[in-house]
Write an enzyme that holds these catalytic residues in place. Sequence first.
Site, PDB file in Angstrom:
ATOM      1  N   GLU A  63       4.258  -3.612 -13.645  1.00  0.00           N
ATOM      2  CA  GLU A  63       5.684  -3.927 -13.827  1.00  0.00           C
ATOM      3  C   GLU A  63       6.499  -2.665 -14.192  1.00  0.00           C
ATOM      4  O   GLU A  63       7.428  -2.712 -14.991  1.00  0.00           O
ATOM      5  CB  GLU A  63       5.867  -5.076 -14.812  1.00  0.00           C
ATOM      6  CG  GLU A  63       5.152  -6.330 -14.281  1.00  0.00           C
ATOM      7  CD  GLU A  63       5.666  -7.635 -14.785  1.00  0.00           C
ATOM      8  OE1 GLU A  63       6.866  -7.713 -15.089  1.00  0.00           O
ATOM      9  OE2 GLU A  63       4.875  -8.586 -14.846  1.00  0.00           O
TER      10      GLU A  63
ATOM     11  N   PRO B  38       0.826  -1.217   0.000  1.00  0.00           N
ATOM     12  CA  PRO B  38       0.000   0.000   0.000  1.00  0.00           C
ATOM     13  C   PRO B  38       0.863   1.272   0.000  1.00  0.00           C
ATOM     14  O   PRO B  38       0.509   2.264  -0.639  1.00  0.00           O
ATOM     15  CB  PRO B  38      -0.823  -0.127   1.286  1.00  0.00           C
ATOM     16  CG  PRO B  38      -0.910  -1.610   1.521  1.00  0.00           C
ATOM     17  CD  PRO B  38       0.390  -2.188   1.024  1.00  0.00           C
TER      18      PRO B  38
HETATM   19  N1  CAA Z   1      19.282  -5.040 -12.233  1.00  0.00           N
HETATM   20  C1  CAA Z   1      20.068  -5.313 -11.159  1.00  0.00           C
HETATM   21  N2  CAA Z   1      20.243  -4.448 -10.148  1.00  0.00           N
HETATM   22  C2  CAA Z   1      19.610  -3.261 -10.225  1.00  0.00           C
HETATM   23  C3  CAA Z   1      18.782  -2.910 -11.294  1.00  0.00           C
HETATM   24  C4  CAA Z   1      18.634  -3.855 -12.335  1.00  0.00           C
HETATM   25  N3  CAA Z   1      17.850  -3.597 -13.397  1.00  0.00           N
HETATM   26  N4  CAA Z   1      18.267  -1.681 -11.083  1.00  0.00           N
HETATM   27  C5  CAA Z   1      18.755  -1.259  -9.905  1.00  0.00           C
HETATM   28  N5  CAA Z   1      19.571  -2.224  -9.378  1.00  0.00           N
HETATM   29  C6  CAA Z   1      20.333  -2.164  -8.141  1.00  0.00           C
HETATM   30  C7  CAA Z   1      21.256  -0.959  -8.172  1.00  0.00           C
HETATM   31  O1  CAA Z   1      22.490  -1.280  -8.779  1.00  0.00           O
HETATM   32  C8  CAA Z   1      21.403  -0.656  -6.696  1.00  0.00           C
HETATM   33  O2  CAA Z   1      22.315  -1.581  -6.102  1.00  0.00           O
HETATM   34  P1  CAA Z   1      23.669  -1.022  -5.400  1.00  0.00           P
HETATM   35  O3  CAA Z   1      23.202  -0.082  -4.334  1.00  0.00           O
HETATM   36  O4  CAA Z   1      24.323  -2.253  -4.904  1.00  0.00           O
HETATM   37  O5  CAA Z   1      24.398  -0.317  -6.503  1.00  0.00           O
HETATM   38  C9  CAA Z   1      20.031  -0.999  -6.118  1.00  0.00           C
HETATM   39  O6  CAA Z   1      19.446  -1.926  -7.041  1.00  0.00           O
HETATM   40  C10 CAA Z   1      19.145   0.210  -5.947  1.00  0.00           C
HETATM   41  O7  CAA Z   1      18.958   0.789  -7.219  1.00  0.00           O
HETATM   42  P2  CAA Z   1      18.421   2.262  -7.426  1.00  0.00           P
HETATM   43  O8  CAA Z   1      19.246   3.203  -6.603  1.00  0.00           O
HETATM   44  O9  CAA Z   1      18.312   2.511  -8.887  1.00  0.00           O
HETATM   45  O10 CAA Z   1      16.979   2.179  -6.737  1.00  0.00           O
HETATM   46  P3  CAA Z   1      15.821   3.264  -6.635  1.00  0.00           P
HETATM   47  O11 CAA Z   1      15.242   3.201  -5.282  1.00  0.00           O
HETATM   48  O12 CAA Z   1      16.262   4.565  -7.185  1.00  0.00           O
HETATM   49  O13 CAA Z   1      14.655   2.617  -7.583  1.00  0.00           O
HETATM   50  C11 CAA Z   1      13.359   2.304  -9.567  1.00  0.00           C
HETATM   51  C12 CAA Z   1      14.747   2.452  -8.917  1.00  0.00           C
HETATM   52  C13 CAA Z   1      13.718   2.070 -11.037  1.00  0.00           C
HETATM   53  C14 CAA Z   1      12.478   3.521  -9.422  1.00  0.00           C
HETATM   54  C15 CAA Z   1      12.643   1.070  -8.968  1.00  0.00           C
HETATM   55  O14 CAA Z   1      12.157   1.310  -7.669  1.00  0.00           O
HETATM   56  C16 CAA Z   1      11.499   0.589  -9.852  1.00  0.00           C
HETATM   57  O15 CAA Z   1      11.709  -0.130 -10.816  1.00  0.00           O
HETATM   58  N6  CAA Z   1      10.239   0.970  -9.497  1.00  0.00           N
HETATM   59  C17 CAA Z   1       9.064   0.397 -10.134  1.00  0.00           C
HETATM   60  C18 CAA Z   1       8.626  -0.834  -9.410  1.00  0.00           C
HETATM   61  C19 CAA Z   1       7.841  -1.774 -10.281  1.00  0.00           C
HETATM   62  O16 CAA Z   1       8.112  -1.967 -11.446  1.00  0.00           O
HETATM   63  N7  CAA Z   1       6.844  -2.401  -9.683  1.00  0.00           N
HETATM   64  C20 CAA Z   1       6.046  -3.379 -10.336  1.00  0.00           C
HETATM   65  C21 CAA Z   1       5.773  -4.521  -9.400  1.00  0.00           C
HETATM   66  S1  CAA Z   1       5.196  -6.046 -10.095  1.00  0.00           S
HETATM   67  C22 CAA Z   1       3.620  -5.747 -10.642  1.00  0.00           C
HETATM   68  O17 CAA Z   1       3.412  -4.838 -11.344  1.00  0.00           O
HETATM   69  C23 CAA Z   1       2.465  -6.617 -10.285  1.00  0.00           C
HETATM   70  C24 CAA Z   1       2.439  -7.902 -10.948  1.00  0.00           C
HETATM   71  O18 CAA Z   1       2.240  -8.902 -10.289  1.00  0.00           O
HETATM   72  C25 CAA Z   1       2.543  -8.009 -12.428  1.00  0.00           C
END
Ligand code: CAA
Length: 379
Positions: free
Chosen positions: A363, A127
């Site tokens: 996603e 949430p």
């Molecule tokens: N692959 C591997 N590692 C990754 C990565 C990737 N693609 N992206 C980020 N990381 C790692 C980073 O390297 C970092 O690690 P280190 O600290 O060791 O370097 C760590 O993860 C944190 O990364 P960020 O600083 O980039 O993280 P952030 O807090 O700024 O978030 C974001 C980035 C892109 C906004 C992320 O939060 C995001 O993708 N948000 C969207 C969430 C999402 O897609 N939700 C959908 C859920 S599923 C769904 O929809 C329902 C279903 O059932 C279908």
Amino acid sequence: MFELSEELTLVRDAARDFAERELMPRATAHDREAHIDDAVWKQIGELGFWGLTVPESHGGAGLGNLALSIVLEELNRACAATGVTVSVHNSLVCSPLTKYGSEAQKREWLPKLASGEILGAYALTEPGSGSDAAALSTRAVRDGDHFVLNGTKIWVTTGSLAGVVIVYARTNPDVAKAKGISAFIVPANAPGFKVGKKELKCGIRGSPAVELEFDNCRVPAANVLGGVDRGFPIAMDTLDGGRIGIASQSVGIAQACIENAVAYAKVRQQFGKPIAHFQAIQHKIADMQTRSDAARMLVHKAAWLRDRGEPCGRQAAEAKLFASQSANFCADECLQIHGGAGYTDHFIAERLFRDARITEIYEGATDIQRLVIARAVLG
Ligand code: CAA
């Protein structure tokens, strides 16, 4: 890239045949009844589509992400609710288990998942944490050789049907937010695991999106996937694959929109001729076809990169951004070409319009795909 291999052509033809024969006639019922019969899941198992990316050594087809993308396009062209179930199962559950699981975890879960004996789900969103996924607050506390999970997940696709769920929970609250999260393999029969409210959705209504509650849910410590506090990068890497899946879904929906718009435009007569003869309609069809062709290429490129084990976060985000926008464009134009009839349940244009909408949200919303792409480009 411009021509499918013989093997992928066979896989596509099998998926297309199944989708046209079994899914297309049932898709309206799946939507109206918000339910898909177990018989459909069984047939998908017989075709090997639950384990497309699982290695043959663990009961899967070992075909990879491009094959998955091609199958997903065909299934989603017929029924997006079925399509997302197959996408989530393969890309958000089987793939991380294959990539990050210990041999014992793989032996325990992959054969059952690959055969479809059980379905899988992925629980990240809460949430209070959607786009800001690292802000999640579900807590996992070590207790001997178990972890005890407390919290609530929402928008869990397939959550009420799943035999196993990959759950992301905070194991260390004293470090930066993305650093203290772990991934847990949680069996649906774990004590304290409860399925909550099922959402009444605008589209893909045959695919249940539910709340999951963890009330002192006890999970063996051996079920941590990929190491304690290492869960967030696993969640993100998993979503790179998942986004290719949703982009593939978008291409399938767009294809259905084009086919339905063309069929209607050829028979609907106005001003003494089929409306397909009017340039206004032709331009719409041309734009739909061009966007959908371009989207398919972006999707195949991202899947191909992932199969090579290369970083593909930006390409997956580009594919999802463009393909989901194209699906919505095509769904809008398809409905417009149908006119008033398209706004009724006389045609499937209205279901395609509702089904397409979620592709820009789940996603990772369109805005998040832009953020991922911009960060990669800007460095
Ligand atoms: N692959 C591997 N590692 C990754 C990565 C990737 N693609 N992206 C980020 N990381 C790692 C980073 O390297 C970092 O690690 P280190 O600290 O060791 O370097 C760590 O993860 C944190 O990364 P960020 O600083 O980039 O993280 P952030 O807090 O700024 O978030 C974001 C980035 C892109 C906004 C992320 O939060 C995001 O993708 N948000 C969207 C969430 C999402 O897609 N939700 C959908 C859920 S599923 C769904 O929809 C329902 C279903 O059932 C279908």
